[in-house]
Write an enzyme that holds these catalytic residues in place. Sequence first.
Site, mmCIF file in Angstrom:
data_model
loop_
_atom_site.group_PDB
_atom_site.id
_atom_site.type_symbol
_atom_site.label_atom_id
_atom_site.label_comp_id
_atom_site.label_asym_id
_atom_site.label_seq_id
_atom_site.Cartn_x
_atom_site.Cartn_y
_atom_site.Cartn_z
ATOM 1 N N GLU A 6 0.835 -1.213 0.000
ATOM 2 C CA GLU A 6 0.000 0.000 0.000
ATOM 3 C C GLU A 6 0.861 1.250 0.000
ATOM 4 O OE1 GLU A 6 -0.667 -2.719 1.726
ATOM 5 O OE2 GLU A 6 -2.565 -3.291 0.772
ATOM 6 N N GLN A 31 -7.753 -2.133 -1.141
ATOM 7 C CA GLN A 31 -8.775 -3.183 -1.090
ATOM 8 C C GLN A 31 -9.810 -2.986 0.016
ATOM 9 O OE1 GLN A 31 -7.048 -7.211 -1.226
ATOM 10 N NE2 GLN A 31 -7.065 -7.000 -3.453
ATOM 11 N N PRO A 49 -0.500 0.774 5.976
ATOM 12 C CA PRO A 49 0.927 0.914 5.641
ATOM 13 C C PRO A 49 1.258 2.145 4.806
ATOM 14 C CG PRO A 49 0.127 -1.312 5.157
ATOM 15 C CD PRO A 49 -1.075 -0.464 5.443
ATOM 16 N N HIS A 88 -12.107 -5.879 7.703
ATOM 17 C CA HIS A 88 -12.708 -5.472 6.425
ATOM 18 C C HIS A 88 -13.829 -4.461 6.598
ATOM 19 C CE1 HIS A 88 -11.011 -9.556 5.886
ATOM 20 N NE2 HIS A 88 -10.564 -9.018 4.763
#
Length: 682
Positions: free
Chosen positions: A417, A439, A446, A486
């Site tokens: 990332e 995502q 990061p 998520h």
Amino acid sequence: MTKNEWMDVARTVIASRFIDTIEETELVPAGKVTYQFSAKGHELAQAILGQALRQGNDCATVYYRSRPLVLAAGMTYEEAFAGPLALSGSRSGGRDIGVVHHLPNTRGVTVLPASGDVGAQYTPCVGWAQAITYRTRVMQDESWAGAVAVALGGDGSTATSGFWAALNIATTVRLPMVFFIEDNHFGISVPSTFQTPGGNIAENLGAFRNLRIVDVDGTSPEEADRLITKTVEHVRSSQGPALIRVRVPRICGHSGADNQSYKTQEQKAEELARDPIGKLKEFFARKKYMDDGAWSTFTHEIEQEVRAACEAALAQTQPLPEASLTKAFYDGTMPRHGGLMADGVEPPISSGDKVEDGPRVNLIEAVKRTLDNELSRNNRVVVFGEDVGVKGGVHGATVDLQIKHGVDRVFDTSLSEEGIIGRAVGMAMAGLVPVPEIQFRKYLDPATEQINDAGTIRWRTNGDFAAPMVVRIPVGFSKRTGDPWHSVSGEAIFAHTIGWRVAMPSNAQDAVGLLRTAMRGNDPTFFLEHRAIQDTASGRGVYPGDDYLIPFGVANILRAGTRATIVAWGEMVHRAKSAVELMGADIEIIDLRTIIPWDTETVISSVKRTSRCMVLHEDTITCGFGAEIAATITQRCFQYLDAPVVRIAPPDIPIPYNKGMMDAVIPTIERVASELEILLAY
Ligand SMILES: Cc1ncc(C[n+]2csc(CCOP(=O)(O)OP(=O)(O)O)c2C)c(N)n1
């Protein structure tokens, strides 16, 4: 190099040395310079590198010890002094510390805005390098052919995640990038043996595929010229990466504040003996460019010039204090580098009109159509991220776009990332329109350093540079349940990140209008796509067409009402609507659509009419964006309120996986309804 080129090198080396000495011995003791970083010992290697970067579209990403290179790139001596002095003629207009450099292109190389974060210079350099290949291959722009991107850093910086992210990408994709590692054996006080096993990064990278490695004595004029110049030329012609380890002494403290107590007398003497200036003088004598007398005269003349520049800088005015309040966002003035318009290219033009008879689409399809359309209309748009290419994204928002637009424009990245966002920064400054996908919200972590640095580029370069991009991120719980990894929404942190705009649509139509506006904008933007409405009846809508635009900062009054106002965004808009329908109450619902900027006036005028307000969000409550809205309402229309503004949001804990547990955390329709009852009864 020709004699004239060597003369330029010598000028840069000597001038840099005088600038450092004047700062160390006069300006720091006088309290006029706070941050002083000498490049003593590093000058020759950097000046030679500077001489090699003249292609026109070369770039350098630098760090605080890079002043010789920036002088070689065209920074004036007066600018060099004005930076650390924080005066009005400095490149940042007094905003930044002077040694954190940037320089628009005047001599064939652009010095991208440096960061104070060690290691943050590497991944933006990757982005510029990829833009070189893109502009040459896809846009067929010959002026970019053979350009190179060079990242300068110290031995300590090779231990950072930014270095490894960039090295991995540049070698995997084979980009025209040079890692120019100035190994002075110390990172402040820590020796290079603490940064990499044995202390020699070049040796340790011997097995790295696709990487040319060169180890150079940066104090030897012949060797440094031969190897640095040749390696840069090799990268130009092969368009593949190289790493040059340049061994240099640091004949000074880490900074003006460092007493070098960690060095022995022998170490200091050894460093002094390697001073490249003495070797350059000998080299000039050997080549019969200058004898001792001519060298003294030459040196004296440069000293006079540097001294005059120092006086001129000291005579500069202080920056206007209120200037610090400007340039956080695009204000109508174009940067020299960054985004389409800085490159003289207008974004596509659209009427903004809405088509009423289009097909009904879900949010994912709405995003996909908008990306597809903008890719078709603007050859500078690039869409990338993990699984974005062949698969079409783990959420399906880019399905088939690679087939249609090609692997250079819609592509998979490696799993980094920091690499994705840093690369977007470099691409944006090279005139592309990067639209990276992360995502899930949590997996942006990061890239935090690159995100923070990207947002302040316009401000800290005094408007010289900007990095407009659109970062698309699915956020929030899904149709089925949530979990700690998520289902983070976390928009409040974005709202708190300087220089970023934030959109969070609640439906497919808004997604189209806001995404198109974002992709034609001049500021970095987070575009948050709620997972629970990616494919639900509530999120679907008529596709509003390929010209539909929604301006940022304009909320949607979803439902008019008189008894209270609910302010929400993303999925919570639908919960608010269901709760109000459940109650059958006369309540106004405002869908904020964008969080930065947020439509203060619509909210205030609504609350003045209804006298009661609930702010409903999915991000955790403490310092959530609801706190900002509640504080603004209290300040702007306290006397209109019949009840305290209520914030309904999850407590400060992660989102649980078990559905029942999740419902105890994220406000449910029933909870919203019961809190509304309390609000109305207050
Ligand atoms: C991310 C980050 N961590 C720590 C620091 C503090 N810091 C500034 S310079 C430096 C040492 C860097 O050494 P090196 O990369 O070898 O460069 P040199 O100063 O020797 O030229 C440290 C730890 C920082 N600026 N950024």
